[in-house]
Design an enzyme around this catalytic site. Structure first.
Site, PDB file in Angstrom:
ATOM      1  N   ARG A  69       1.009  -1.201  -0.125  1.00 59.91           N
ATOM      2  CA  ARG A  69       0.039   0.002  -0.030  1.00 59.91           C
ATOM      3  C   ARG A  69       0.904   1.170  -0.096  1.00 59.91           C
ATOM      4  O   ARG A  69       0.430   2.393  -0.546  1.00 59.91           O
ATOM      5  CB  ARG A  69      -0.982  -0.050   1.199  1.00 59.91           C
ATOM      6  CG  ARG A  69      -2.052  -1.259   0.843  1.00 59.91           C
ATOM      7  CD  ARG A  69      -2.875  -1.351   1.911  1.00 59.91           C
ATOM      8  NE  ARG A  69      -2.492  -2.099   3.141  1.00 59.91           N
ATOM      9  CZ  ARG A  69      -2.317  -3.299   3.409  1.00 59.91           C
ATOM     10  NH1 ARG A  69      -2.876  -4.278   2.335  1.00 59.91           N
ATOM     11  NH2 ARG A  69      -1.912  -3.842   4.363  1.00 59.91           N
ATOM     12  N   GLU A 106       5.128 -10.010  14.515  1.00 62.04           N
ATOM     13  CA  GLU A 106       4.546 -10.758  15.697  1.00 62.04           C
ATOM     14  C   GLU A 106       4.387 -11.995  15.470  1.00 62.04           C
ATOM     15  O   GLU A 106       4.366 -12.914  16.338  1.00 62.04           O
ATOM     16  CB  GLU A 106       3.021 -10.159  15.967  1.00 62.04           C
ATOM     17  CG  GLU A 106       2.838  -8.659  15.834  1.00 62.04           C
ATOM     18  CD  GLU A 106       2.720  -8.202  14.578  1.00 62.04           C
ATOM     19  OE1 GLU A 106       1.720  -7.940  14.044  1.00 62.04           O
ATOM     20  OE2 GLU A 106       3.863  -7.449  14.110  1.00 62.04           O
TER      21      GLU A 106
END
Length: 182
Positions: A69, A106
């Site tokens: 993006r 993560e």
């Protein structure tokens, strides 16, 4: 620094065009969908204009957009401020010789790459992405640029998820965001 604190009336219009999709791509995630922002030409233009107004005249020589993006917002900003655009891509997406930066997420590891020679020592860089969450991707982008001698002037994101404290991982590097989402 955040534009939403400046009370620019365009910020409200931008924020209302970002759709939040619960439990995507997995349970517990509140996905910030910018595709709905892109469907509104005025909101999309306002988004680009706010960034251009901030960076015009700051001697930015390179806008580095993070896949994917960052590729939407980075090129129009680069064109408007007279800078080159450099895509920071996932592995095996760029032909030719690349420099890589691995980073921890993560849920695992990832990597950003750019072409060798795309950014030169002394370039003044702006890093662009749609969102900052934990800050790992932005940190990797800054490390990649600084390793080749660029000065990262600032990072710019449309959305910040402040509860995830990604800004803290940037070690004082300036971050400019248009909207916060909690």
């Amino acid at each position: 620094m955040s534009a939403h604190k400046d009370k620019d009336p365009r910020i409200h219009g931008i924020k209302t065009k970002i759709r939040v999709v619960p439990n995507f791509p997995k349970p517990g995630i509140m996905f910030q969908d910018i595709t709905t922002l892109l469907l509104d030409p005025q909101a999309f233009r306002d988004t680009i204009d706010l960034f251009v107004e901030r960076y015009k005249g700051k001697n930015i020589s390179v806008v580095a957009g993070i896949e994917a993006r960052g590729f939407i917002f980075g090129p129009p900003i680069a064109l408007a401020i007279g800078a080159k655009f450099v895509p920071l891509r996932k592995p095996k997406k760029l032909p030719g010789e690349v420099i890589s930066e691995e980073y921890v997420l993560e849920y695992g590891r990832d990597c950003l790459q750019m072409h060798v020679g795309a950014v030169e020592p002394g370039d003044r860089a702006l890093v662009v992405d749609d969102l900052i969450a934990t800050g790992g991707t932005l940190c990797a982008a800054m490390n990649l640029l600084e390793r080749v001698g660029a000065q990262v002037v600032e990072c710019a994101c449309v959305i910040e998820l402040p509860d995830l404290k990604g800004r803290e991982r940037l070690h004082g590097k300036p971050l400019y965001v248009l909207v916060e989402s909690h």
